[in-house]
Design an enzyme around this catalytic site. Sequence first.
Site, PDB file in Angstrom:
ATOM      1  N   ASN A   9       0.878  -1.180   0.000  1.00 17.79           N
ATOM      2  CA  ASN A   9       0.000   0.000   0.000  1.00 17.79           C
ATOM      3  C   ASN A   9       0.912   1.226   0.000  1.00 17.79           C
ATOM      4  O   ASN A   9       1.495   1.557   1.026  1.00 17.79           O
ATOM      5  CB  ASN A   9      -0.881  -0.038   1.264  1.00 17.79           C
ATOM      6  CG  ASN A   9      -1.666   1.241   1.452  1.00 17.79           C
ATOM      7  OD1 ASN A   9      -1.798   2.049   0.528  1.00 17.79           O
ATOM      8  ND2 ASN A   9      -2.204   1.429   2.655  1.00 17.79           N
ATOM      9  N   LYS A  11       0.164   4.222  -0.270  1.00 16.42           N
ATOM     10  CA  LYS A  11      -0.504   5.391   0.333  1.00 16.42           C
ATOM     11  C   LYS A  11      -0.312   6.620  -0.562  1.00 16.42           C
ATOM     12  O   LYS A  11      -0.278   6.493  -1.788  1.00 16.42           O
ATOM     13  CB  LYS A  11       0.012   5.652   1.747  1.00 16.42           C
ATOM     14  CG  LYS A  11      -0.005   4.402   2.624  1.00 16.42           C
ATOM     15  CD  LYS A  11       0.135   4.711   4.075  1.00 16.42           C
ATOM     16  CE  LYS A  11       0.300   3.427   4.869  1.00 16.42           C
ATOM     17  NZ  LYS A  11       0.135   3.590   6.275  1.00 16.42           N
ATOM     18  N   HIS A  95      -9.375   0.981   5.107  1.00 11.93           N
ATOM     19  CA  HIS A  95      -8.076   1.192   5.742  1.00 11.93           C
ATOM     20  C   HIS A  95      -8.267   2.128   6.937  1.00 11.93           C
ATOM     21  O   HIS A  95      -9.088   3.043   6.898  1.00 11.93           O
ATOM     22  CB  HIS A  95      -7.086   1.783   4.734  1.00 11.93           C
ATOM     23  CG  HIS A  95      -5.682   1.794   5.258  1.00 11.93           C
ATOM     24  ND1 HIS A  95      -5.226   2.782   6.101  1.00 11.93           N
ATOM     25  CD2 HIS A  95      -4.658   0.929   5.081  1.00 11.93           C
ATOM     26  CE1 HIS A  95      -3.965   2.506   6.417  1.00 11.93           C
ATOM     27  NE2 HIS A  95      -3.603   1.388   5.814  1.00 11.93           N
ATOM     28  N   GLU A  97      -6.670   4.574   7.964  1.00 16.61           N
ATOM     29  CA  GLU A  97      -6.531   6.013   7.680  1.00 16.61           C
ATOM     30  C   GLU A  97      -7.819   6.564   7.075  1.00 16.61           C
ATOM     31  O   GLU A  97      -8.167   7.730   7.292  1.00 16.61           O
ATOM     32  CB  GLU A  97      -5.311   6.237   6.766  1.00 16.61           C
ATOM     33  CG  GLU A  97      -4.017   6.069   7.558  1.00 16.61           C
ATOM     34  CD  GLU A  97      -2.847   5.503   6.771  1.00 16.61           C
ATOM     35  OE1 GLU A  97      -2.869   5.539   5.540  1.00 16.61           O
ATOM     36  OE2 GLU A  97      -1.914   5.002   7.423  1.00 16.61           O
ATOM     37  N   GLU A 167      -5.392  -5.179  10.654  1.00 18.85           N
ATOM     38  CA  GLU A 167      -4.420  -4.106  10.820  1.00 18.85           C
ATOM     39  C   GLU A 167      -4.701  -3.360  12.112  1.00 18.85           C
ATOM     40  O   GLU A 167      -5.507  -2.418  12.134  1.00 18.85           O
ATOM     41  CB  GLU A 167      -4.512  -3.136   9.642  1.00 18.85           C
ATOM     42  CG  GLU A 167      -4.188  -3.762   8.305  1.00 18.85           C
ATOM     43  CD  GLU A 167      -3.568  -2.742   7.353  1.00 18.85           C
ATOM     44  OE1 GLU A 167      -2.507  -3.037   6.818  1.00 18.85           O
ATOM     45  OE2 GLU A 167      -4.132  -1.651   7.192  1.00 18.85           O
ATOM     46  N   GLY A 173       2.316   2.141  10.732  1.00 15.33           N
ATOM     47  CA  GLY A 173       3.237   3.254  10.543  1.00 15.33           C
ATOM     48  C   GLY A 173       3.913   3.703  11.835  1.00 15.33           C
ATOM     49  O   GLY A 173       4.524   4.761  11.887  1.00 15.33           O
ATOM     50  N   SER A 213       3.437  -2.288  10.375  1.00 13.79           N
ATOM     51  CA  SER A 213       4.893  -2.263  10.529  1.00 13.79           C
ATOM     52  C   SER A 213       5.567  -3.592  10.165  1.00 13.79           C
ATOM     53  O   SER A 213       6.528  -4.003  10.825  1.00 13.79           O
ATOM     54  CB  SER A 213       5.272  -1.819  11.951  1.00 13.79           C
ATOM     55  OG  SER A 213       4.765  -0.518  12.194  1.00 13.79           O
TER      56      SER A 213
HETATM   57  C1  PEP Z   1      -0.741   0.013   5.952  1.00 15.41           C
HETATM   58  O1  PEP Z   1      -0.723   1.139   5.494  1.00 15.41           O
HETATM   59  O2  PEP Z   1      -1.655  -0.746   5.617  1.00 15.41           O
HETATM   60  C2  PEP Z   1       0.337  -0.392   6.847  1.00 15.41           C
HETATM   61  C3  PEP Z   1       0.249  -1.560   7.415  1.00 15.41           C
HETATM   62  O3  PEP Z   1       1.366   0.496   7.030  1.00 15.41           O
HETATM   63  P1  PEP Z   1       2.800   0.163   7.727  1.00 15.41           P
HETATM   64  O4  PEP Z   1       3.299  -1.096   7.106  1.00 15.41           O
HETATM   65  O5  PEP Z   1       3.657   1.354   7.377  1.00 15.41           O
HETATM   66  O6  PEP Z   1       2.552   0.022   9.165  1.00 15.41           O
END
Ligand code: PEP
Length: 255
Positions: A9, A11, A95, A97, A167, A173, A213
């Site tokens: 992703n 983003k 997601h 976000e 998630e 992040g 992460s």
């Molecule tokens: C994501 O954006 O779905 C995500 C898991 O980000 P990160 O790997 O940076 O934590």
Amino acid sequence: MRNYLVAGNWKMNTTRASAVELAAGVKAGVQDHPRVEVLVCPPFPYLSAVADVLRGSKIRWGAQNAWHEKPGAFTGEVALDMLQDLGCTHVILGHSERRHILHESDDIIGRKVDAVISAGLTAILCVGELLAEREANQTESVLNRQMAAGLANVSASQTASLVVAYEPVWAIGTGKTATPEQAESAHLHLRNWLGSRYTSQIGEQVRILYGGSVKAANARELLGQPNVDGALVGGASLKAADFLGIIQGACEQVA
Ligand code: PEP
């Protein structure tokens, strides 16, 4: 037997040039494994350029969001027809976000999941709890609510076009990864939820990705959990070498 899916992703990152370079780097380095699928989800404006790089390879490309209505008067939105026109196969929905920054409701996410699957694309439904919810022992009730709303209109046969991504919001992040045990426990819960909502066979078939992460250094252990079927990767998908390291971790699990 479930195949792994490793999805990037990107983003709201990259330029047109760096998106093309990143896609080319992943394409050049990816190991062709029959049980490991790879997907990248660039920002909308660069989907076409990335598609041009990846066309003809086994790597798929998808979108980070979409609108659920047919093309028309929805200023600023992107229709599924447009994504299909560009060869997208998957759409990330719900997601964290979008849930927490853009205030997308459970209801709208459910409508989007329905529209994506009905259009013949695969929906990657993201679910996950906030830190305060985990600390209040509400993880499972939050997951139940998000799954029920997200899949409200999805029939048993449509689950063939569904991927779930667990998630935990506190791990996205932040550099804080769920422990393999925390991930496995949430994934098992989600699988059981799917089993009771549909059938135990469907519970076994739907892939559940972990996101939060993930990096090459922790991928192998996370992907080694029995109910973790891949990863949704944010930050570490922005460098080809890092993303390839995670794909390598998945390949090693099924070697
Ligand atoms: C994501 O954006 O779905 C995500 C898991 O980000 P990160 O790997 O940076 O934590």
